[in-house]
Scaffold this active site. Structure first.
Site, short mmCIF file in Angstrom:
data_model
loop_
_atom_site.label_atom_id
_atom_site.label_comp_id
_atom_site.label_asym_id
_atom_site.label_seq_id
_atom_site.Cartn_x
_atom_site.Cartn_y
_atom_site.Cartn_z
CG HIS A 44 -30.09 -37.27 37.67
ND1 HIS A 44 -28.90 -36.85 37.36
CD2 HIS A 44 -30.64 -37.49 36.55
CE1 HIS A 44 -28.77 -36.82 36.16
NE2 HIS A 44 -29.95 -37.29 35.49
CG ASP A 187 -23.56 -45.63 35.78
OD1 ASP A 187 -24.65 -45.82 36.37
OD2 ASP A 187 -23.38 -44.55 35.22
C1 GLA Z 1 -25.16 -41.31 34.95
C2 GLA Z 1 -24.05 -41.25 36.14
C3 GLA Z 1 -24.70 -42.23 37.29
C4 GLA Z 1 -26.23 -41.43 37.55
C5 GLA Z 1 -26.94 -41.41 36.44
C6 GLA Z 1 -28.23 -40.68 37.01
O1 GLA Z 1 -25.39 -42.62 34.60
O2 GLA Z 1 -22.82 -42.04 35.62
O3 GLA Z 1 -23.73 -42.09 38.36
O4 GLA Z 1 -25.83 -40.15 38.58
O5 GLA Z 1 -26.21 -40.80 35.34
O6 GLA Z 1 -29.04 -41.33 37.71
#
Ligand code: GLA
Length: 393
Positions: A44, A187
């Site tokens: 996060h 991601d």
């Molecule tokens: C999800 C979101 C990412 C990131 C994570 C928490 O996977 O897609 O962008 O914010 O949560 O780290």
């Protein structure tokens, strides 16, 4: 040893070829894959301009298909052992008739990428298969977006010159606008940029990244899927994001990346307690992430592990995105000698934990976690793998 066997890219592609021929009655000639990811630390923080430290997984989503001139994109997906493949058809978007999100929900990831692709999209037939656990917090969504983008790239190789960061941003935009998940950039970025034998320290503000070797044969990463998913992620994620931005604004900063713990402490009492704790997690986590990458670089697994546990505790207590199942898995892992660190990974409220440990204690760790965990967990040994790529048929 109870570690799940992961279907290889080749096996997935071969299965994809069979489904393609059964569905479309001709042979496909293009294939691409995009991996899932596990985040070692830095949770996060991406939407706060902070640092993240993920690696790509061996588990991938593949698209197998062919360019067509029908003007219609025909897409089929099937889970292993499923009876009937699921199908969707949509027209190639034009400026007068852009694609819009809708049912079925799974197709929004594909349609979103087709709509936001940087270049000319031609129509295609494709089969999608994946070995990334769905809803497990290891980026099944981003792997589908990135695989789709990389597949579209293959349809017209003259368009491949675009920077990977641009491609990651296009996939992120697709996720914001189609499935409507206001995710950060982690991601999609790692799914494009992963490197075998390495984790990647990403500065989500500058989009600069540093590869950190993770190839010591005696040290491994174990991913444990709790196999639970609480239906909170969808609603809680945007709330956390908003709280962080509001907290930064109240302290006169653009993002929490620009706020130190001292600066935050000076605002105790000004910022309401819940928002204060959210900010405290993010500020601490950004710091922990760069420290953990530095520790791993030096082979200091003990330090890296401690930081992972601190990260988990902060996600549980200050950010409140863990759940009893993830807490149980982490606590059980930490009871095993030779385990350096363990934490929840991904958005939270279920999904997976990530554990750094000595290779030779993996069997004991799995046995102990199984005994302590009330649910049914799945175990994966995660070798850091390459990012999205073309697969030759
Ligand atoms: C999800 C979101 C990412 C990131 C994570 C928490 O996977 O897609 O962008 O914010 O949560 O780290």
């Amino acid at each position: 040893m109870d570690v799940a066997v992961v279907e290889s890219v080749e096996q997935l592609v071969n299965r994809g070829k069979t489904v393609f021929e059964e569905t479309f009655a001709y042979k496909p000639n293009v294939a691409a894959c995009g991996p899932g990811r596990v985040n070692l630390i830095g949770e996060h923080t991406d939407y706060n301009d902070g640092f993240v430290f993920p690696m790509s997984l061996p588990q991938v989503t593949v698209l197998v298909g062919s360019k067509t001139d029908s003007g219609i994109c025909r897409v089929v997906t099937t889970a292993k052992n499923a009876d009937e493949p699921k199908k969707v058809e949509f027209s190639v978007p034009t400026s007068e008739k852009p694609l819009t999100p809708g049912e079925p929900a799974w197709a929004n990831y594909v349609k979103g990428v087709v709509q936001h692709f940087k270049g000319q999209v031609s129509s295609f037939d494709a089969v999608i298969l994946s070995s990334v656990p769905l809803g497990g917090g290891v980026s099944s969504s981003a792997s589908l977006e990135v695989a789709t983008y990389t597949f579209l790239d293959q349809l017209d190789p003259s368009q491949q010159n675009i920077d990977l960061k641009e491609k990651a941003l296009a996939c992120q935009k697709a996720e914001h606008e189609f499935p409507k998940m206001p995710c950060g950039i982690m991601d999609q970025f790692i799914s494009f940029m992963g490197k075998e034998g390495h984790a990647l320290l990403i500065d989500c503000r500058s989009m600069e990244a540093r590869l950190v070797p993770l190839s010591d044969p005696d040290t491994v990463v174990l991913v444990v899927n709790s196999n639970v998913r609480h239906e909170l992620t969808g609603s809680e994620y945007p709330t956390r994001r908003r709280q962080c931005h509001e907290a930064a604004a109240l302290m006169g900063r653009k993002s929490l990346r620009d706020v130190t713990l001292e600066h935050l402490k000076a605002h105790e009492g000004v910022i309401e307690p819940e928002m204060y704790r959210r900010a405290r997690h993010v500020i601490g986590e950004i710091q922990r992430t760069t420290e953990a990458a530095g520790a791993l670089e030096k082979g200091d697994y003990v330090k890296c592990g401690q930081l992972m546990v601190e990260s988990h505790n902060s996600l549980r207590d200050d950010y409140e995105v863990s759940c009893p199942e993830l807490d149980q898995l982490v606590a059980a892992a930490m009871e095993v000698d030779g385990v350096y660190g363990s934490r929840m990974t991904g958005g939270g409220f279920g999904g997976c934990t990530v554990t750094l440990l000595k290779k030779d204690v993996v069997p004991q760790a799995i046995k102990h976690i199984k005994k302590q965990y009330a649910g049914e967990a799945t175990f994966y040994l995660a070798a850091p793998s390459d990012g999205a790529r073309k697969v030759t048929l």
